[in-house]
Design a protein around this motif. Structure first.
Motif, PDB file in Angstrom:
ATOM      1  N   TRP A   3      -5.210   2.320  -3.332  1.00  0.00           N
ATOM      2  CA  TRP A   3      -5.254   1.966  -1.919  1.00  0.00           C
ATOM      3  C   TRP A   3      -5.265   0.454  -1.754  1.00  0.00           C
ATOM      4  O   TRP A   3      -4.948  -0.057  -0.705  1.00  0.00           O
ATOM      5  CB  TRP A   3      -6.394   2.630  -1.161  1.00  0.00           C
ATOM      6  N   VAL A   4      -5.622  -0.248  -2.832  1.00  0.00           N
ATOM      7  CA  VAL A   4      -5.537  -1.702  -2.812  1.00  0.00           C
ATOM      8  C   VAL A   4      -4.079  -2.114  -2.631  1.00  0.00           C
ATOM      9  O   VAL A   4      -3.784  -3.101  -1.970  1.00  0.00           O
ATOM     10  CB  VAL A   4      -6.122  -2.290  -4.115  1.00  0.00           C
ATOM     11  N   LEU A  51      -4.319   9.625   5.032  1.00  0.00           N
ATOM     12  CA  LEU A  51      -3.011   9.194   4.520  1.00  0.00           C
ATOM     13  C   LEU A  51      -1.886   9.858   5.311  1.00  0.00           C
ATOM     14  O   LEU A  51      -0.898   9.199   5.663  1.00  0.00           O
ATOM     15  CB  LEU A  51      -2.857   9.550   3.044  1.00  0.00           C
ATOM     16  N   ASP A  52      -2.037  11.145   5.598  1.00  0.00           N
ATOM     17  CA  ASP A  52      -1.035  11.844   6.404  1.00  0.00           C
ATOM     18  C   ASP A  52      -0.917  11.204   7.789  1.00  0.00           C
ATOM     19  O   ASP A  52       0.187  11.020   8.309  1.00  0.00           O
ATOM     20  CB  ASP A  52      -1.387  13.325   6.548  1.00  0.00           C
ATOM     21  N   ARG A  83      -1.723   8.404  -2.732  1.00  0.00           N
ATOM     22  CA  ARG A  83      -1.770   9.866  -2.704  1.00  0.00           C
ATOM     23  C   ARG A  83      -1.848  10.421  -4.134  1.00  0.00           C
ATOM     24  O   ARG A  83      -2.607  11.356  -4.408  1.00  0.00           O
ATOM     25  CB  ARG A  83      -0.555  10.442  -1.986  1.00  0.00           C
ATOM     26  N   ALA A  84      -1.072   9.872  -5.043  1.00  0.00           N
ATOM     27  CA  ALA A  84      -1.093  10.334  -6.437  1.00  0.00           C
ATOM     28  C   ALA A  84      -2.483  10.141  -7.046  1.00  0.00           C
ATOM     29  O   ALA A  84      -3.004  11.029  -7.728  1.00  0.00           O
ATOM     30  CB  ALA A  84      -0.038   9.601  -7.254  1.00  0.00           C
ATOM     31  N   ALA A  88      -4.932  13.226  -8.096  1.00  0.00           N
ATOM     32  CA  ALA A  88      -5.418  13.322  -9.478  1.00  0.00           C
ATOM     33  C   ALA A  88      -6.944  13.362  -9.504  1.00  0.00           C
ATOM     34  O   ALA A  88      -7.544  14.129 -10.264  1.00  0.00           O
ATOM     35  CB  ALA A  88      -4.900  12.152 -10.308  1.00  0.00           C
ATOM     36  N   GLN A  89      -7.564  12.546  -8.682  1.00  0.00           N
ATOM     37  CA  GLN A  89      -9.024  12.512  -8.603  1.00  0.00           C
ATOM     38  C   GLN A  89      -9.553  13.856  -8.105  1.00  0.00           C
ATOM     39  O   GLN A  89     -10.526  14.386  -8.655  1.00  0.00           O
ATOM     40  CB  GLN A  89      -9.454  11.383  -7.662  1.00  0.00           C
ATOM     41  N   ALA A  90      -8.925  14.418  -7.091  1.00  0.00           N
ATOM     42  CA  ALA A  90      -9.356  15.709  -6.551  1.00  0.00           C
ATOM     43  C   ALA A  90      -9.178  16.817  -7.587  1.00  0.00           C
ATOM     44  O   ALA A  90     -10.037  17.690  -7.736  1.00  0.00           O
ATOM     45  CB  ALA A  90      -8.576  16.037  -5.277  1.00  0.00           C
TER      46      ALA A  90
END
Length: 150
Positions: A3-4, A51-52, A83-84, A88-90
């Motif tokens: 997000w940075v 994000l959406d 988003r990626a 991945a974190q989720a």
């Protein structure tokens, strides 16, 4: 995290940047802040929803001519990277939770099996082994008397 990158893509948002109008840039930055806060709080669902919303906002601003096509592409690329990362974190979180649930279930099954075995052992009839004469004892009424005589 990525997000940075979104912040970096929006960082060039100044009045002198003709590729992105100032008002649109402020709105995007506010949305990016909400994404950052949700991600920092490990609220992936909210971050992904934000994000959406950002994509919808970006598309609308582009359609209104507030964002150039080139800037739209760079912001969209940054959003895709975020988003990626969030996905991945989720997924990692979901896997860890599933692994933990499986471990708890396995322990519960093992505990239940041990309890069942203990219960069965406690309620099993007490069966005594038949009496076996001691070695050298010929049994009742038989003695060593008279052996070797005559």
């Amino acid at each position: 995290m990525a997000w940075v990158v979104v912040c970096g893509a929006l960082a060039g948002c100044s009045p002198a940047a003709p590729e992105l109008e100032t008002d649109a840039a402020r709105q995007f930055q506010a949305r990016v802040l909400s994404i950052t806060q949700a991600a920092a709080a490990n609220d992936d669902a909210t971050a992904l929803k934000s994000l959406d919303d950002l994509i919808a906002q970006l598309d609308a601003a582009t359609a209104d001519g507030k964002v150039s096509f080139k800037r739209h592409q760079s912001i969209q690329s940054a959003i895709d990277a975020v988003r990626a990362d969030l996905t991945a974190q989720a997924q990692a979180k979901a896997k860890a939770q599933a692994d933990q649930a499986a471990a708890v279930a396995a322990k519960a099954a093992a505990d239940a099996a041990a309890a069942a075995a203990a219960s069965q052992a406690a309620t099993a009839p007490d069966v005594q082994a038949p009496a076996v004469p001691a070695p050298g004892n010929a049994g009742p009424g038989k003695s060593d008397k008279g052996k070797g005589k005559g």
